[in-house]
Design a protein around this motif. Sequence first.
Motif, PDB file in Angstrom:
ATOM      1  N   ARG A  95       0.852  -1.192   0.000  1.00  0.00           N
ATOM      2  CA  ARG A  95       0.000   0.000   0.000  1.00  0.00           C
ATOM      3  C   ARG A  95       0.881   1.232   0.000  1.00  0.00           C
ATOM      4  O   ARG A  95       2.041   1.188   0.368  1.00  0.00           O
ATOM      5  CB  ARG A  95      -0.968   0.002   1.180  1.00  0.00           C
ATOM      6  CG  ARG A  95      -0.326  -0.212   2.516  1.00  0.00           C
ATOM      7  CD  ARG A  95      -1.306  -0.240   3.667  1.00  0.00           C
ATOM      8  NE  ARG A  95      -2.229  -1.341   3.524  1.00  0.00           N
ATOM      9  CZ  ARG A  95      -3.343  -1.471   4.193  1.00  0.00           C
ATOM     10  NH1 ARG A  95      -3.681  -0.576   5.084  1.00  0.00           N
ATOM     11  NH2 ARG A  95      -4.123  -2.488   4.017  1.00  0.00           N
ATOM     12  N   HIS A 126      -5.798  11.257   0.502  1.00  0.00           N
ATOM     13  CA  HIS A 126      -6.527   9.988   0.598  1.00  0.00           C
ATOM     14  C   HIS A 126      -6.585   9.528   2.058  1.00  0.00           C
ATOM     15  O   HIS A 126      -7.647   9.161   2.568  1.00  0.00           O
ATOM     16  CB  HIS A 126      -5.807   8.949  -0.276  1.00  0.00           C
ATOM     17  CG  HIS A 126      -6.490   7.632  -0.363  1.00  0.00           C
ATOM     18  ND1 HIS A 126      -7.112   7.199  -1.504  1.00  0.00           N
ATOM     19  CD2 HIS A 126      -6.621   6.623   0.537  1.00  0.00           C
ATOM     20  CE1 HIS A 126      -7.606   5.981  -1.303  1.00  0.00           C
ATOM     21  NE2 HIS A 126      -7.313   5.609  -0.068  1.00  0.00           N
ATOM     22  N   HIS A 130      -9.668   9.304   5.020  1.00  0.00           N
ATOM     23  CA  HIS A 130      -9.983   8.138   5.857  1.00  0.00           C
ATOM     24  C   HIS A 130     -10.125   8.507   7.326  1.00  0.00           C
ATOM     25  O   HIS A 130     -10.754   7.768   8.089  1.00  0.00           O
ATOM     26  CB  HIS A 130      -8.929   7.045   5.694  1.00  0.00           C
ATOM     27  CG  HIS A 130      -9.131   6.197   4.491  1.00  0.00           C
ATOM     28  ND1 HIS A 130     -10.325   5.582   4.192  1.00  0.00           N
ATOM     29  CD2 HIS A 130      -8.266   5.855   3.492  1.00  0.00           C
ATOM     30  CE1 HIS A 130     -10.193   4.893   3.064  1.00  0.00           C
ATOM     31  NE2 HIS A 130      -8.961   5.055   2.620  1.00  0.00           N
ATOM     32  N   HIS A 136     -13.834   2.843   1.176  1.00  0.00           N
ATOM     33  CA  HIS A 136     -13.791   3.585  -0.082  1.00  0.00           C
ATOM     34  C   HIS A 136     -15.200   3.691  -0.668  1.00  0.00           C
ATOM     35  O   HIS A 136     -15.420   3.350  -1.824  1.00  0.00           O
ATOM     36  CB  HIS A 136     -12.837   2.912  -1.073  1.00  0.00           C
ATOM     37  CG  HIS A 136     -11.423   2.913  -0.606  1.00  0.00           C
ATOM     38  ND1 HIS A 136     -10.804   1.778  -0.148  1.00  0.00           N
ATOM     39  CD2 HIS A 136     -10.529   3.909  -0.492  1.00  0.00           C
ATOM     40  CE1 HIS A 136      -9.562   2.082   0.209  1.00  0.00           C
ATOM     41  NE2 HIS A 136      -9.369   3.372   0.012  1.00  0.00           N
ATOM     42  N   ASN A 137     -16.130   4.155   0.129  1.00  0.00           N
ATOM     43  CA  ASN A 137     -17.505   4.261  -0.338  1.00  0.00           C
ATOM     44  C   ASN A 137     -17.737   5.592  -1.069  1.00  0.00           C
ATOM     45  O   ASN A 137     -16.827   6.390  -1.249  1.00  0.00           O
ATOM     46  CB  ASN A 137     -18.489   4.076   0.822  1.00  0.00           C
ATOM     47  CG  ASN A 137     -18.312   5.135   1.898  1.00  0.00           C
ATOM     48  OD1 ASN A 137     -17.852   6.240   1.638  1.00  0.00           O
ATOM     49  ND2 ASN A 137     -18.677   4.786   3.119  1.00  0.00           N
ATOM     50  N   PHE A 140     -16.627   8.742   0.724  1.00  0.00           N
ATOM     51  CA  PHE A 140     -15.170   8.890   0.708  1.00  0.00           C
ATOM     52  C   PHE A 140     -14.717   9.546  -0.596  1.00  0.00           C
ATOM     53  O   PHE A 140     -13.987  10.537  -0.590  1.00  0.00           O
ATOM     54  CB  PHE A 140     -14.509   7.515   0.877  1.00  0.00           C
ATOM     55  CG  PHE A 140     -13.023   7.540   0.716  1.00  0.00           C
ATOM     56  CD1 PHE A 140     -12.213   7.899   1.781  1.00  0.00           C
ATOM     57  CD2 PHE A 140     -12.433   7.219  -0.495  1.00  0.00           C
ATOM     58  CE1 PHE A 140     -10.829   7.931   1.641  1.00  0.00           C
ATOM     59  CE2 PHE A 140     -11.057   7.249  -0.652  1.00  0.00           C
ATOM     60  CZ  PHE A 140     -10.248   7.597   0.421  1.00  0.00           C
ATOM     61  N   TRP A 141     -15.153   9.003  -1.737  1.00  0.00           N
ATOM     62  CA  TRP A 141     -14.705   9.537  -3.026  1.00  0.00           C
ATOM     63  C   TRP A 141     -15.270  10.932  -3.286  1.00  0.00           C
ATOM     64  O   TRP A 141     -14.636  11.738  -3.960  1.00  0.00           O
ATOM     65  CB  TRP A 141     -15.062   8.570  -4.158  1.00  0.00           C
ATOM     66  CG  TRP A 141     -14.219   7.326  -4.074  1.00  0.00           C
ATOM     67  CD1 TRP A 141     -14.638   6.076  -3.731  1.00  0.00           C
ATOM     68  CD2 TRP A 141     -12.808   7.231  -4.271  1.00  0.00           C
ATOM     69  NE1 TRP A 141     -13.566   5.203  -3.706  1.00  0.00           N
ATOM     70  CE2 TRP A 141     -12.434   5.886  -4.041  1.00  0.00           C
ATOM     71  CE3 TRP A 141     -11.815   8.146  -4.610  1.00  0.00           C
ATOM     72  CZ2 TRP A 141     -11.118   5.447  -4.155  1.00  0.00           C
ATOM     73  CZ3 TRP A 141     -10.498   7.706  -4.720  1.00  0.00           C
ATOM     74  CH2 TRP A 141     -10.171   6.364  -4.491  1.00  0.00           C
ATOM     75  N   ARG A 154      -3.797   8.930  -9.358  1.00  0.00           N
ATOM     76  CA  ARG A 154      -4.170   7.516  -9.271  1.00  0.00           C
ATOM     77  C   ARG A 154      -3.599   6.734 -10.451  1.00  0.00           C
ATOM     78  O   ARG A 154      -3.112   5.614 -10.285  1.00  0.00           O
ATOM     79  CB  ARG A 154      -5.686   7.360  -9.205  1.00  0.00           C
ATOM     80  CG  ARG A 154      -6.255   7.903  -7.891  1.00  0.00           C
ATOM     81  CD  ARG A 154      -7.713   7.618  -7.740  1.00  0.00           C
ATOM     82  NE  ARG A 154      -7.851   6.197  -7.425  1.00  0.00           N
ATOM     83  CZ  ARG A 154      -8.933   5.487  -7.697  1.00  0.00           C
ATOM     84  NH1 ARG A 154      -9.970   6.049  -8.276  1.00  0.00           N
ATOM     85  NH2 ARG A 154      -8.981   4.218  -7.380  1.00  0.00           N
ATOM     86  N   ASP A 170      -7.471  -0.642  -4.582  1.00  0.00           N
ATOM     87  CA  ASP A 170      -8.449  -0.504  -3.511  1.00  0.00           C
ATOM     88  C   ASP A 170      -9.495  -1.603  -3.672  1.00  0.00           C
ATOM     89  O   ASP A 170      -9.989  -1.843  -4.766  1.00  0.00           O
ATOM     90  CB  ASP A 170      -9.138   0.868  -3.576  1.00  0.00           C
ATOM     91  CG  ASP A 170      -8.166   2.003  -3.308  1.00  0.00           C
ATOM     92  OD1 ASP A 170      -7.225   1.797  -2.518  1.00  0.00           O
ATOM     93  OD2 ASP A 170      -8.347   3.076  -3.892  1.00  0.00           O
ATOM     94  N   ASP A 172     -12.601  -1.777  -2.929  1.00  0.00           N
ATOM     95  CA  ASP A 172     -13.935  -1.400  -3.378  1.00  0.00           C
ATOM     96  C   ASP A 172     -13.907  -0.174  -4.292  1.00  0.00           C
ATOM     97  O   ASP A 172     -14.704   0.719  -4.163  1.00  0.00           O
ATOM     98  CB  ASP A 172     -14.872  -1.196  -2.194  1.00  0.00           C
ATOM     99  CG  ASP A 172     -14.250  -0.404  -1.057  1.00  0.00           C
ATOM    100  OD1 ASP A 172     -14.893  -0.271  -0.024  1.00  0.00           O
ATOM    101  OD2 ASP A 172     -13.113   0.058  -1.207  1.00  0.00           O
ATOM    102  N   ASP A 173     -12.962  -0.171  -5.234  1.00  0.00           N
ATOM    103  CA  ASP A 173     -12.855   0.934  -6.203  1.00  0.00           C
ATOM    104  C   ASP A 173     -14.130   1.101  -7.033  1.00  0.00           C
ATOM    105  O   ASP A 173     -14.413   2.177  -7.493  1.00  0.00           O
ATOM    106  CB  ASP A 173     -11.696   0.687  -7.174  1.00  0.00           C
ATOM    107  CG  ASP A 173     -10.413   1.306  -6.684  1.00  0.00           C
ATOM    108  OD1 ASP A 173     -10.457   2.102  -5.731  1.00  0.00           O
ATOM    109  OD2 ASP A 173      -9.368   0.982  -7.272  1.00  0.00           O
ATOM    110  N   GLU A 176     -16.488   4.009  -6.497  1.00  0.00           N
ATOM    111  CA  GLU A 176     -16.176   5.298  -7.086  1.00  0.00           C
ATOM    112  C   GLU A 176     -16.796   5.419  -8.472  1.00  0.00           C
ATOM    113  O   GLU A 176     -17.396   6.433  -8.821  1.00  0.00           O
ATOM    114  CB  GLU A 176     -14.672   5.489  -7.190  1.00  0.00           C
ATOM    115  CG  GLU A 176     -14.321   6.799  -7.872  1.00  0.00           C
ATOM    116  CD  GLU A 176     -12.909   6.828  -8.405  1.00  0.00           C
ATOM    117  OE1 GLU A 176     -12.465   7.912  -8.773  1.00  0.00           O
ATOM    118  OE2 GLU A 176     -12.266   5.774  -8.472  1.00  0.00           O
TER     119      GLU A 176
END
Length: 180
Positions: A95, A126, A130, A136-137, A140-141, A154, A170, A172-173, A176
Amino acid sequence: MSTEDIEVRRSQRRRRTVSARREGDRVVVLIPASMSRAEERVWVARMVDRLKAGERRRRPSDVDLMSRATELSERYLGGHARPRSIRWVTNQRSRWGSCTPSDGSIRLSDRLQGMPTYVVDYVILHELAHLLVGGHNRDFWTLLRSYPKLERARGFLDGVALAKGIDVSDADDDVEDASA
């Protein structure tokens, strides 16, 4: 920097330009062969200072990171994200950064050192996000959407990860993409 750390190379082909680069632990300054010793001293000092300034920008200290995080939080998150600490670490291989919201600490992989400022800023932002939203819901984005170089940063990190064979995606990208 002591004189044994600096190597001056004179070139017959070089007419007016002076440049400096780091080769391992040594600074190499390239100058025209026609330059006097007095000019050489002036230019070597100037170029070493420039090289160090560039390195400081690309490899900020932990104190510089905290200052940068505060500035990014103010600019993009309304000052709501307030980390208690932010520092470089050497143990993150899968990461770019991590944070612990419960104690407000942010850690950045030392692999980011030397990357463009906008990329390091994105990773800091980023992790700041958090501190406010876990995972990463969509929320968040939405916080990160105002960063103008979001996609560019990115993409840069994805390219580095691909080139080095690192999986840093990520989990759960896709959330986004659904909100875009």
